[in-house]
Design a protein around this motif. Sequence first.
Motif, PDB file in Angstrom:
ATOM      1  N   TYR A   1      36.125  46.084  30.884  1.00  0.00           N
ATOM      2  CA  TYR A   1      36.658  45.134  31.867  1.00  0.00           C
ATOM      3  C   TYR A   1      35.557  44.483  32.697  1.00  0.00           C
ATOM      4  O   TYR A   1      35.500  43.265  32.862  1.00  0.00           O
ATOM      5  CB  TYR A   1      37.649  45.840  32.790  1.00  0.00           C
ATOM      6  N   LYS A   2      34.654  45.285  33.223  1.00  0.00           N
ATOM      7  CA  LYS A   2      33.657  44.793  34.171  1.00  0.00           C
ATOM      8  C   LYS A   2      32.719  43.769  33.556  1.00  0.00           C
ATOM      9  O   LYS A   2      32.296  42.808  34.223  1.00  0.00           O
ATOM     10  CB  LYS A   2      32.868  45.974  34.730  1.00  0.00           C
ATOM     11  N   GLU A   3      32.381  43.953  32.273  1.00  0.00           N
ATOM     12  CA  GLU A   3      31.379  43.096  31.640  1.00  0.00           C
ATOM     13  C   GLU A   3      31.952  41.803  31.065  1.00  0.00           C
ATOM     14  O   GLU A   3      31.194  40.881  30.732  1.00  0.00           O
ATOM     15  CB  GLU A   3      30.667  43.871  30.521  1.00  0.00           C
ATOM     16  N   VAL A   4      33.262  41.710  30.943  1.00  0.00           N
ATOM     17  CA  VAL A   4      33.862  40.492  30.393  1.00  0.00           C
ATOM     18  C   VAL A   4      33.835  39.398  31.466  1.00  0.00           C
ATOM     19  O   VAL A   4      34.294  39.602  32.585  1.00  0.00           O
ATOM     20  CB  VAL A   4      35.310  40.741  29.926  1.00  0.00           C
ATOM     21  N   THR A   5      33.306  38.238  31.105  1.00  0.00           N
ATOM     22  CA  THR A   5      33.223  37.120  32.042  1.00  0.00           C
ATOM     23  C   THR A   5      34.285  36.073  31.710  1.00  0.00           C
ATOM     24  O   THR A   5      34.853  36.068  30.614  1.00  0.00           O
ATOM     25  CB  THR A   5      31.838  36.459  31.980  1.00  0.00           C
ATOM     26  N   ILE A   6      34.509  35.178  32.641  1.00  0.00           N
ATOM     27  CA  ILE A   6      35.461  34.088  32.389  1.00  0.00           C
ATOM     28  C   ILE A   6      34.982  33.209  31.227  1.00  0.00           C
ATOM     29  O   ILE A   6      35.791  32.844  30.361  1.00  0.00           O
ATOM     30  CB  ILE A   6      35.679  33.241  33.661  1.00  0.00           C
TER      31      ILE A   6
ATOM     32  N   VAL B   1      43.811  29.083  30.958  1.00  0.00           N
ATOM     33  CA  VAL B   1      43.992  30.537  30.991  1.00  0.00           C
ATOM     34  C   VAL B   1      44.714  30.959  32.266  1.00  0.00           C
ATOM     35  O   VAL B   1      45.669  31.738  32.239  1.00  0.00           O
ATOM     36  CB  VAL B   1      42.629  31.259  30.908  1.00  0.00           C
ATOM     37  N   PHE B   2      44.287  30.409  33.376  1.00  0.00           N
ATOM     38  CA  PHE B   2      44.848  30.820  34.659  1.00  0.00           C
ATOM     39  C   PHE B   2      46.182  30.158  34.966  1.00  0.00           C
ATOM     40  O   PHE B   2      46.777  30.389  36.015  1.00  0.00           O
ATOM     41  CB  PHE B   2      43.824  30.592  35.776  1.00  0.00           C
ATOM     42  N   TYR B   3      46.636  29.302  34.058  1.00  0.00           N
ATOM     43  CA  TYR B   3      48.024  28.863  34.127  1.00  0.00           C
ATOM     44  C   TYR B   3      48.937  30.036  33.759  1.00  0.00           C
ATOM     45  O   TYR B   3      50.034  30.172  34.291  1.00  0.00           O
ATOM     46  CB  TYR B   3      48.261  27.688  33.167  1.00  0.00           C
ATOM     47  N   TYR B   4      48.447  30.885  32.870  1.00  0.00           N
ATOM     48  CA  TYR B   4      49.222  32.048  32.430  1.00  0.00           C
ATOM     49  C   TYR B   4      48.974  33.270  33.315  1.00  0.00           C
ATOM     50  O   TYR B   4      49.865  34.095  33.503  1.00  0.00           O
ATOM     51  CB  TYR B   4      48.878  32.382  30.974  1.00  0.00           C
ATOM     52  N   PHE B   5      47.762  33.399  33.829  1.00  0.00           N
ATOM     53  CA  PHE B   5      47.408  34.557  34.661  1.00  0.00           C
ATOM     54  C   PHE B   5      46.579  34.068  35.846  1.00  0.00           C
ATOM     55  O   PHE B   5      45.691  33.236  35.683  1.00  0.00           O
ATOM     56  CB  PHE B   5      46.601  35.581  33.846  1.00  0.00           C
ATOM     57  N   LYS B   6      46.844  34.603  37.011  1.00  0.00           N
ATOM     58  CA  LYS B   6      46.182  34.078  38.217  1.00  0.00           C
ATOM     59  C   LYS B   6      44.699  34.438  38.285  1.00  0.00           C
ATOM     60  O   LYS B   6      43.912  33.726  38.906  1.00  0.00           O
ATOM     61  CB  LYS B   6      46.899  34.552  39.470  1.00  0.00           C
ATOM     62  N   ASP B   7      44.304  35.561  37.639  1.00  0.00           N
ATOM     63  CA  ASP B   7      42.897  35.952  37.649  1.00  0.00           C
ATOM     64  C   ASP B   7      42.627  36.946  36.521  1.00  0.00           C
ATOM     65  O   ASP B   7      43.539  37.318  35.776  1.00  0.00           O
ATOM     66  CB  ASP B   7      42.497  36.561  39.007  1.00  0.00           C
ATOM     67  N   LYS B   8      41.384  37.365  36.402  1.00  0.00           N
ATOM     68  CA  LYS B   8      40.992  38.275  35.320  1.00  0.00           C
ATOM     69  C   LYS B   8      41.711  39.609  35.424  1.00  0.00           C
ATOM     70  O   LYS B   8      42.097  40.199  34.407  1.00  0.00           O
ATOM     71  CB  LYS B   8      39.474  38.493  35.331  1.00  0.00           C
ATOM     72  N   GLN B   9      41.908  40.102  36.632  1.00  0.00           N
ATOM     73  CA  GLN B   9      42.554  41.395  36.795  1.00  0.00           C
ATOM     74  C   GLN B   9      44.001  41.363  36.317  1.00  0.00           C
ATOM     75  O   GLN B   9      44.465  42.301  35.654  1.00  0.00           O
ATOM     76  CB  GLN B   9      42.497  41.848  38.249  1.00  0.00           C
TER      77      GLN B   9
END
Length: 201
Positions: free
Chosen positions: A24-29, A43-51
């Motif tokens: 998780y930590k190493e994956v970037t946008i 991407v963030f239309y489907y999810f508000k953030d990486k978490q």
Amino acid sequence: MKKDKHTLDKILGECFKLFLQKGYKEVTIPDIENAIGMTRGAVFYYFKDKQELFKAVIDKYIIENQGIPNKINLNDESGLLRFIINYAEGIHRNRESFQPSSNYPGGLLSYLNLFNSALIYYDGFKEKAALILEQEILLWEKVIETAKISQEIRDNVNSTITAKKFQRLFYSESILNGIVTDFNSSELLEICIEEYNLIKL
């Protein structure tokens, strides 16, 4: 605007591979954008953030994948031995479902690392995982009690302890088996049937 299921599944599938490979930590946008071929806005239309995206991946590929219905037919009442065989087959199917998703050897270790990331970065994951394990124990107890009534196994068997033994045997052997060698469901089943033979009539 309605969210497209095909696009959603693509995002989750590609990000599952990313989180498996890098954690998780190493994956970037930018990693996510490159993997799925979409801009961060899409991407963030489907999810508000990486978490939130990570949580959705964990829900689909760990919580749902490890759920009882994905391992065993709940309507099968063929006895404890058949339950053990079906359970082993379910574990094999689960392993097959995530092993090819990693583009390099060590799929099991990657999966365990992903599990560990979920414990760290997914608030509430531990409780969800614990619930799955608890539900499994209850199901094992039910099958064992039925096996005692049908005289498949000895009636003095402690159902709760035996349920925990089988569950832990399956989990520990499948993990150790996968770490030391390629996963061998036949060997796992053989070990579990040997345990079954100790209590059968």
